[in-house]
Design a protein around this motif. Structure first.
Motif, PDB file in Angstrom:
ATOM      1  N   LEU A  49       0.828  -1.203   0.000  1.00  0.00           N
ATOM      2  CA  LEU A  49       0.000   0.000   0.000  1.00  0.00           C
ATOM      3  C   LEU A  49       0.862   1.253   0.000  1.00  0.00           C
ATOM      4  O   LEU A  49       0.523   2.254  -0.624  1.00  0.00           O
ATOM      5  CB  LEU A  49      -0.929   0.009   1.223  1.00  0.00           C
ATOM      6  CG  LEU A  49      -2.097  -0.966   1.149  1.00  0.00           C
ATOM      7  CD1 LEU A  49      -2.918  -0.927   2.422  1.00  0.00           C
ATOM      8  CD2 LEU A  49      -2.968  -0.660  -0.039  1.00  0.00           C
ATOM      9  N   GLU A  50       1.984   1.165   0.694  1.00  0.00           N
ATOM     10  CA  GLU A  50       2.878   2.329   0.763  1.00  0.00           C
ATOM     11  C   GLU A  50       3.353   2.723  -0.630  1.00  0.00           C
ATOM     12  O   GLU A  50       3.462   3.896  -0.947  1.00  0.00           O
ATOM     13  CB  GLU A  50       4.101   2.026   1.651  1.00  0.00           C
ATOM     14  CG  GLU A  50       3.833   2.083   3.146  1.00  0.00           C
ATOM     15  CD  GLU A  50       2.944   0.944   3.619  1.00  0.00           C
ATOM     16  OE1 GLU A  50       3.067  -0.165   3.057  1.00  0.00           O
ATOM     17  OE2 GLU A  50       2.118   1.161   4.532  1.00  0.00           O
ATOM     18  N   PHE A  97     -10.448   1.032  -2.644  1.00  0.00           N
ATOM     19  CA  PHE A  97      -9.158   1.721  -2.515  1.00  0.00           C
ATOM     20  C   PHE A  97      -9.359   3.226  -2.286  1.00  0.00           C
ATOM     21  O   PHE A  97      -8.610   3.847  -1.530  1.00  0.00           O
ATOM     22  CB  PHE A  97      -8.283   1.474  -3.745  1.00  0.00           C
ATOM     23  CG  PHE A  97      -7.408   0.262  -3.617  1.00  0.00           C
ATOM     24  CD1 PHE A  97      -6.145   0.357  -3.056  1.00  0.00           C
ATOM     25  CD2 PHE A  97      -7.855  -0.986  -4.039  1.00  0.00           C
ATOM     26  CE1 PHE A  97      -5.329  -0.763  -2.919  1.00  0.00           C
ATOM     27  CE2 PHE A  97      -7.055  -2.111  -3.910  1.00  0.00           C
ATOM     28  CZ  PHE A  97      -5.786  -1.999  -3.348  1.00  0.00           C
ATOM     29  N   LEU A 108     -10.305   3.592   1.235  1.00  0.00           N
ATOM     30  CA  LEU A 108      -9.116   3.319   2.050  1.00  0.00           C
ATOM     31  C   LEU A 108      -8.190   4.541   2.103  1.00  0.00           C
ATOM     32  O   LEU A 108      -7.816   5.006   3.189  1.00  0.00           O
ATOM     33  CB  LEU A 108      -8.363   2.121   1.453  1.00  0.00           C
ATOM     34  CG  LEU A 108      -6.983   1.805   2.033  1.00  0.00           C
ATOM     35  CD1 LEU A 108      -7.131   1.216   3.427  1.00  0.00           C
ATOM     36  CD2 LEU A 108      -6.234   0.825   1.141  1.00  0.00           C
ATOM     37  N   ARG A 111      -8.461   6.269   5.673  1.00  0.00           N
ATOM     38  CA  ARG A 111      -7.382   5.827   6.556  1.00  0.00           C
ATOM     39  C   ARG A 111      -6.137   6.691   6.420  1.00  0.00           C
ATOM     40  O   ARG A 111      -5.356   6.824   7.340  1.00  0.00           O
ATOM     41  CB  ARG A 111      -7.002   4.366   6.268  1.00  0.00           C
ATOM     42  CG  ARG A 111      -8.151   3.403   6.379  1.00  0.00           C
ATOM     43  CD  ARG A 111      -8.522   3.156   7.845  1.00  0.00           C
ATOM     44  NE  ARG A 111      -9.890   2.656   7.958  1.00  0.00           N
ATOM     45  CZ  ARG A 111     -10.204   1.377   7.937  1.00  0.00           C
ATOM     46  NH1 ARG A 111      -9.283   0.468   7.834  1.00  0.00           N
ATOM     47  NH2 ARG A 111     -11.466   1.004   8.042  1.00  0.00           N
ATOM     48  N   TYR A 112      -5.944   7.250   5.234  1.00  0.00           N
ATOM     49  CA  TYR A 112      -4.715   8.019   5.027  1.00  0.00           C
ATOM     50  C   TYR A 112      -4.987   9.512   4.847  1.00  0.00           C
ATOM     51  O   TYR A 112      -4.068  10.289   4.588  1.00  0.00           O
ATOM     52  CB  TYR A 112      -3.935   7.475   3.822  1.00  0.00           C
ATOM     53  CG  TYR A 112      -3.396   6.082   4.050  1.00  0.00           C
ATOM     54  CD1 TYR A 112      -2.161   5.879   4.641  1.00  0.00           C
ATOM     55  CD2 TYR A 112      -4.164   4.971   3.697  1.00  0.00           C
ATOM     56  CE1 TYR A 112      -1.675   4.601   4.861  1.00  0.00           C
ATOM     57  CE2 TYR A 112      -3.693   3.687   3.919  1.00  0.00           C
ATOM     58  CZ  TYR A 112      -2.440   3.507   4.505  1.00  0.00           C
ATOM     59  OH  TYR A 112      -1.976   2.240   4.729  1.00  0.00           O
ATOM     60  N   ARG A 120     -16.399  -0.378   3.708  1.00  0.00           N
ATOM     61  CA  ARG A 120     -15.433  -0.241   4.811  1.00  0.00           C
ATOM     62  C   ARG A 120     -14.969  -1.600   5.312  1.00  0.00           C
ATOM     63  O   ARG A 120     -13.818  -1.775   5.694  1.00  0.00           O
ATOM     64  CB  ARG A 120     -16.063   0.552   5.959  1.00  0.00           C
ATOM     65  CG  ARG A 120     -16.097   2.034   5.664  1.00  0.00           C
ATOM     66  CD  ARG A 120     -16.236   2.875   6.920  1.00  0.00           C
ATOM     67  NE  ARG A 120     -16.430   4.260   6.527  1.00  0.00           N
ATOM     68  CZ  ARG A 120     -17.605   4.878   6.528  1.00  0.00           C
ATOM     69  NH1 ARG A 120     -18.696   4.237   6.948  1.00  0.00           N
ATOM     70  NH2 ARG A 120     -17.699   6.130   6.133  1.00  0.00           N
ATOM     71  N   VAL A 143     -12.465  -2.677   2.935  1.00  0.00           N
ATOM     72  CA  VAL A 143     -11.251  -1.889   3.158  1.00  0.00           C
ATOM     73  C   VAL A 143     -10.424  -2.490   4.287  1.00  0.00           C
ATOM     74  O   VAL A 143      -9.206  -2.610   4.194  1.00  0.00           O
ATOM     75  CB  VAL A 143     -11.616  -0.417   3.478  1.00  0.00           C
ATOM     76  CG1 VAL A 143     -10.436   0.314   4.075  1.00  0.00           C
ATOM     77  CG2 VAL A 143     -12.106   0.284   2.225  1.00  0.00           C
ATOM     78  N   GLY A 144     -11.130  -2.928   5.329  1.00  0.00           N
ATOM     79  CA  GLY A 144     -10.447  -3.563   6.457  1.00  0.00           C
ATOM     80  C   GLY A 144      -9.660  -4.786   5.998  1.00  0.00           C
ATOM     81  O   GLY A 144      -8.507  -4.995   6.387  1.00  0.00           O
ATOM     82  N   GLU A 159      -6.623  -3.783   3.954  1.00  0.00           N
ATOM     83  CA  GLU A 159      -5.562  -3.251   4.813  1.00  0.00           C
ATOM     84  C   GLU A 159      -4.780  -4.392   5.476  1.00  0.00           C
ATOM     85  O   GLU A 159      -3.556  -4.352   5.573  1.00  0.00           O
ATOM     86  CB  GLU A 159      -6.191  -2.363   5.878  1.00  0.00           C
ATOM     87  CG  GLU A 159      -5.443  -1.084   6.077  1.00  0.00           C
ATOM     88  CD  GLU A 159      -6.138  -0.173   7.047  1.00  0.00           C
ATOM     89  OE1 GLU A 159      -5.613   0.899   7.305  1.00  0.00           O
ATOM     90  OE2 GLU A 159      -7.213  -0.552   7.561  1.00  0.00           O
ATOM     91  N   LYS A 160      -5.534  -5.409   5.898  1.00  0.00           N
ATOM     92  CA  LYS A 160      -4.899  -6.554   6.556  1.00  0.00           C
ATOM     93  C   LYS A 160      -3.972  -7.280   5.566  1.00  0.00           C
ATOM     94  O   LYS A 160      -2.846  -7.656   5.906  1.00  0.00           O
ATOM     95  CB  LYS A 160      -5.987  -7.499   7.064  1.00  0.00           C
ATOM     96  CG  LYS A 160      -5.615  -8.171   8.360  1.00  0.00           C
ATOM     97  CD  LYS A 160      -6.816  -8.856   8.981  1.00  0.00           C
ATOM     98  CE  LYS A 160      -7.285 -10.050   8.174  1.00  0.00           C
ATOM     99  NZ  LYS A 160      -8.579 -10.578   8.609  1.00  0.00           N
ATOM    100  N   GLY A 185      -2.679  -6.069   2.677  1.00  0.00           N
ATOM    101  CA  GLY A 185      -1.613  -5.237   2.126  1.00  0.00           C
ATOM    102  C   GLY A 185      -0.581  -4.949   3.178  1.00  0.00           C
ATOM    103  O   GLY A 185       0.410  -4.313   2.941  1.00  0.00           O
TER     104      GLY A 185
END
Lengths: 315, 92
Positions: free
Chosen positions: A2-3, A28, A31, A35-36, A305, A308-309, A312-313, A315
């Protein structure tokens, strides 16, 4: 993984029809915005839009706020764009022509307007406009693209049309030079209106191409399911995009059946594993994100969402 | 005085004998180049697929005065060959 995506400015999600491009690009967008805290513009280039359905709200061709904060979306309407384009041309020249010539013009325009490729060109023009107008305003622009064929054509336009327009410029330049030689005037090539229009167009195509092939700003992500047809189509599409120098950075494998799916899915899971292996080989030094098959349809914000969770897990 | 007179006559003679001929030929060449340019832009109008036809729409107003005659010339190809031959003045 993701970074790596977070540093990009333009992210394209593409793939075969029905594999979940819209769902993944919407997830995405949520997300990155939630989150960012990034300002995100999500753009659908698919003539058959489904962003409205996934966010359960009317979106349309103008920019619309999705969460009231930093997530915006729009759906490009090719018909509306080409109408705008034609209207602009007619309006610009209305004063200079008699009604008879104007009628003739309208006939000519009608033919060109209905030619194959007009729709892609209209979408493409809007794409360039969005990139030019909104790049400052938004941290990231995410494109939910049309199924592969459409999108490949769209992304290859600058390369294909650029060469053609370049040839037109050369031909026109020759004519203008010959005319100025005949009239013994100083070179007037810079003032020829046709040349001017062509050069402007060429410049626009170059701007678009520069963005599409910029590995620092741009990323193309494939979405697919672990099945034969999407895998093979993605393989072909990846090769084509890379031949155009468009940076392909990874793949999202959508709707993977979990191991605990039960005996009925045993064979399915065996096949699935083979394809996942193949996909991982195809994208060996890129990122591969696996998204499980979900027992619910991903529609609406709360379900997005939840997806998205999961992303995130993974990635 | 006399020189100037003779020079003038010579100039007029050369203009008439060569320059007019050359510029006539050039004009013909330019005309042809422009037709080819039009073909590359608007081939869609006579049924030949053209990838840039959407973008050349914006050129239509600039070449509108030429379009109808251009289409006619292309449709009547025999007319075009005759025209080409007539430039060399050995055809009726």
């Amino acid at each position: 993984m993701l970074e790596r995506l977070l540093t990009k400015k333009y992210i394209f999600f593409g793939g075969k029809g029905g594999v979940g491009k819209t769902t993944v690009s919407a997830a995405f967008s949520v997300l990155f915005s939630e989150r960012y805290g990034k300002n995100i513009l999500l753009v659908s280039t698919d003539p058959a839009h489904s962003l409205s359905d996934i966010f359960e709200m009317e979106i349309g061709s103008g920019i619309k706020s999705i969460n009231g904060k930093n997530l915006y979306a729009m759906e490009i309407d090719p018909e509306e764009e080409s109408k705008k384009y034609i209207k602009g041309i007619i309006k610009k020249f209305k004063k200079a022509f008699s009604p008879v010539i104007l009628d003739e013009l309208k006939r000519q325009i009608e033919v060109a307007y209905n030619s194959p490729g007009a729709e892609e060109a209209a979408v493409f023009d809007k794409f360039v406009e969005i990139v030019e107008d909104y790049s400052k305003e938004f941290d990231m622009i995410i494109f939910d693209t049309a199924p592969t064929g459409h999108t490949l054509r769209l992304l290859s336009l600058p390369e294909l049309l650029g060469a053609w327009i370049e040839e037109l410029v050369k031909k026109r330049k020759k004519i203008v030079d010959a005319i100025s030689m005949l009239d013994e005037k100083d070179s007037q090539s810079e003032q020829d209106p046709i040349l001017e229009v062509l050069r402007k167009r060429k410049h626009k195509l170059e701007v678009a191409r520069d963005i599409l092939i910029n590995h620092d700003f741009t990323s193309f992500i494939f979405v697919l399911t672990a099945e034969k047809l999407p895998v093979y189509e993605t393989q072909k599409a990846k090769r084509i995009l890379e031949s155009y120098n468009i940076p392909v950075d990874g793949v999202v494998i959508n709707r993977l059946f979990p191991k605990e799916a039960g005996a009925f899915f045993g064979e399915k899971i065996r096949l699935q594993n083979i394809y996942v292996q193949k996909i991982k080989e195809m994208f060996s030094n890129k990122f591969v994100l696996e998204v499980p098959f979900l027992p619910y349809e991903v529609v609406g914000f709360s379900r997005l969402r939840r997806l998205v969770g999961l992303i995130e897990k993974e990635g | 005085m006399m020189w100037k007179y003779i020079k003038n006559i010579l100039k007029e003679f050369s203009d008439g004998a060569f320059k007019a001929m050359v510029s006539e030929k050039m004009r013909g060449d330019i005309y042809e180049l422009e037709d080819i340019f039009m073909l590359l832009c608007f081939s869609e109008l006579i049924g030949i697929p053209n990838p840039v036809s959407y973008y050349t729409i914006e050129l239509i107003p600039l070449v509108a005065h030429r379009l109808p005659s251009w289409e006619k010339r292309l449709r009547d190809y025999r007319d075009m060959t005759n025209k080409k031959l007539s430039r060399y003045e050995f055809c009726c």
